[in-house]
Design a protein around this motif. Sequence first.
Motif, PDB file in Angstrom:
ATOM      1  N   ALA A  54       0.824  -1.215   0.000  1.00 43.51           N
ATOM      2  CA  ALA A  54       0.000   0.000   0.000  1.00 43.51           C
ATOM      3  C   ALA A  54       0.850   1.252   0.000  1.00 43.51           C
ATOM      4  CB  ALA A  54      -0.932  -0.010   1.211  1.00 43.51           C
ATOM      5  N   HIS A  55       1.986   1.207   0.700  1.00 43.52           N
ATOM      6  CA  HIS A  55       2.853   2.383   0.748  1.00 43.52           C
ATOM      7  C   HIS A  55       3.443   2.681  -0.632  1.00 43.52           C
ATOM      8  CE1 HIS A  55       5.656   5.351   2.258  1.00 43.52           C
ATOM      9  NE2 HIS A  55       6.662   4.679   1.698  1.00 43.52           N
ATOM     10  N   ALA A  56       3.954   1.654  -1.304  1.00 50.53           N
ATOM     11  CA  ALA A  56       4.526   1.860  -2.631  1.00 50.53           C
ATOM     12  C   ALA A  56       3.459   2.316  -3.617  1.00 50.53           C
ATOM     13  CB  ALA A  56       5.188   0.557  -3.115  1.00 50.53           C
ATOM     14  N   ARG A  57       2.283   1.689  -3.515  1.00 48.08           N
ATOM     15  CA  ARG A  57       1.193   2.074  -4.410  1.00 48.08           C
ATOM     16  C   ARG A  57       0.784   3.516  -4.152  1.00 48.08           C
ATOM     17  NH1 ARG A  57      -1.892  -1.661  -2.974  1.00 48.08           N
ATOM     18  NH2 ARG A  57      -3.480  -0.542  -1.779  1.00 48.08           N
ATOM     19  N   GLY A  58       0.755   3.892  -2.869  1.00 50.96           N
ATOM     20  CA  GLY A  58       0.400   5.267  -2.532  1.00 50.96           C
ATOM     21  C   GLY A  58       1.411   6.271  -3.045  1.00 50.96           C
ATOM     22  N   LEU A  59       2.701   5.890  -3.041  1.00 50.08           N
ATOM     23  CA  LEU A  59       3.727   6.788  -3.559  1.00 50.08           C
ATOM     24  C   LEU A  59       3.519   7.060  -5.050  1.00 50.08           C
ATOM     25  CD1 LEU A  59       6.994   5.513  -1.802  1.00 50.08           C
ATOM     26  CD2 LEU A  59       5.739   7.645  -1.373  1.00 50.08           C
ATOM     27  N   VAL A  60       3.219   6.005  -5.805  1.00 50.06           N
ATOM     28  CA  VAL A  60       2.972   6.177  -7.240  1.00 50.06           C
ATOM     29  C   VAL A  60       1.762   7.086  -7.468  1.00 50.06           C
ATOM     30  CG1 VAL A  60       2.313   4.999  -9.376  1.00 50.06           C
ATOM     31  CG2 VAL A  60       4.032   3.985  -7.858  1.00 50.06           C
ATOM     32  N   ILE A  61       0.699   6.805  -6.728  1.00 56.82           N
ATOM     33  CA  ILE A  61      -0.518   7.599  -6.884  1.00 56.82           C
ATOM     34  C   ILE A  61      -0.266   9.055  -6.505  1.00 56.82           C
ATOM     35  CG2 ILE A  61      -2.842   7.971  -5.970  1.00 56.82           C
ATOM     36  CD1 ILE A  61      -3.095   4.897  -5.751  1.00 56.82           C
TER      37      ILE A  61
END
Length: 563
Positions: A262-269
């Motif tokens: 979720a953290h990595a996905r949130g960074l991309v978003i």
Amino acid sequence: MLAALHTLRDTAGVTSLPLDIPGVERARRGQREMLAQLDDYIIPRVSSLDAPLLAVVGGSTGAGKSTLVNSVVGETVTRSGVLRPTTRGSTLIHNPADARWFTGTRVLPGLARQTGTTAPANDPDTLRLVSCNAVPVGIALLDAPDIDSVVSANRDLARQLLSAADLWIFVTTASRYADAVPWELLHQAIGRGTSVAVVLNRVPMDAMQEVRADLAGMLMEQGLGQSPVFAIAETSLSRDGLLPVTEMGRVRSWLRSLASDAHARGLVIRRTLDGALDSLAARTAELRAAHEAQVRGAGDLTGQAAAAYDRAVGGVQEGMRDGSLLRGEVLARWQEFVGTGELLRQLDAGVGRMRDRVTAFISGRGKAQPADDLGHALQTGVAALLQAHAESAAIAVSRGWRNTPGGAPLVDAHRELASVSPDFTQKAEKLVRSWQDDVLQMVREEAGGKRATARFLAFGVNGIAVMLMLLVFSATAGLSGAEIGIAGGSAILAQRLLEAVFGDQAVRTLSARARTRLLELTTELYDGERQRFDDVLDEAVGGQDGLGSGALDAAVSAIEQAR
């Protein structure tokens, strides 16, 4: 933030760019793209930061986008083709648990929804939704049309989908990775902060290191050095049309780790969203500049129409001074009315004798040629003067608009503007009759108790009125030779006769009032003619100049404050 974004969207949406002035097509495209990204991505993403990451798979025609998507999920969920364009519609593949995020109109609200793997995917206005367990929860893949499709609707949709992406997976080949069109979109992605990953497809094994190194260098030069790059060797497809599992391992692993973290996905978003928000100020500034250019363009067109009809009024005014109306029919009727030739020889004998001779002349003729004949001749002449200058003004404005940015399409669509309005002749004649009535009223008011005097009775109200009208056109600047002596002498005679009745100061006042009144009526008439151009322009611009560029600046400022 949402309120500020909606305000910007509404304000930008009503900012019209109707005039075809230089640079307007680029501005219109930029406006459409900004509105589409606000609708398709920024507003939906701000309203639901926890929604699945949307990865749009895009690239050139024949690059293998659909094959890559099918190979990632391990089954045929989107169709690739042989004919160009290979991908004609758009397909969004998501995990069943994430269906609620995409079945509604949260993202891409302008596209209709279809569901199922058997639904056709060749309509640019339709988004086909495919539910697939092989896609991890938290991420969705969207197979987009070709960015260089021969079909313009497909190209436009591809650009729209890329603007709606949290992540753009750019698919290219070893032979086409340096093509201009993909790099144009990559530059756009850089400018808007979109997260990008690159899949280099069909790479010959013996050129793998060389091609990867060259592409990595190009990405580094363009500020995309941190973007993941995946190289897929040139190989045969399986019986199902899928790439070998060994070639897809790195891509699948990366997507699954992105979905599960979720953290990595949130960074991309967040990175993509911040980039999109950062781009709004510059894009809005471009729209504001285009809007201001439209206002200036509309002002130029309005000014041309106003100037042309101001010149027309000036032309009528000059026609009143230069004596040109005292030629021809008017001069002939004047001579018949007062016997000009005889009376001019008697100017030195005094006004009293002239009055006696005029009275005798009129009585002797039995009023066979009444003052109405001279009044009608003046009416015809003035109406012709009004007509000529109105026609010249209409032609001048039409020609000016045709040579002014934004004006030619308006003139082409309204060819009637190049001539006077259909009922102009009747209006001009009515104007002159109205003016003549006004002059008669001026004479009656000025005469007062003098109506019973011999001098007044010698000419009557109509006779004095037509002489006053004649005096309005008394200057001789436009005449030459014998005309000065005849026409100019006629006006002098009319002035002396009127002075005998009213006095010199009253005659000057009456003449000025009559001249002013005619110019007032002329201005009103020409204002109506000019209004035709203003109406066409108002219809075209739709009152967009009333918006004001300050509203766009205020909307962007509100977004920055909310951030």
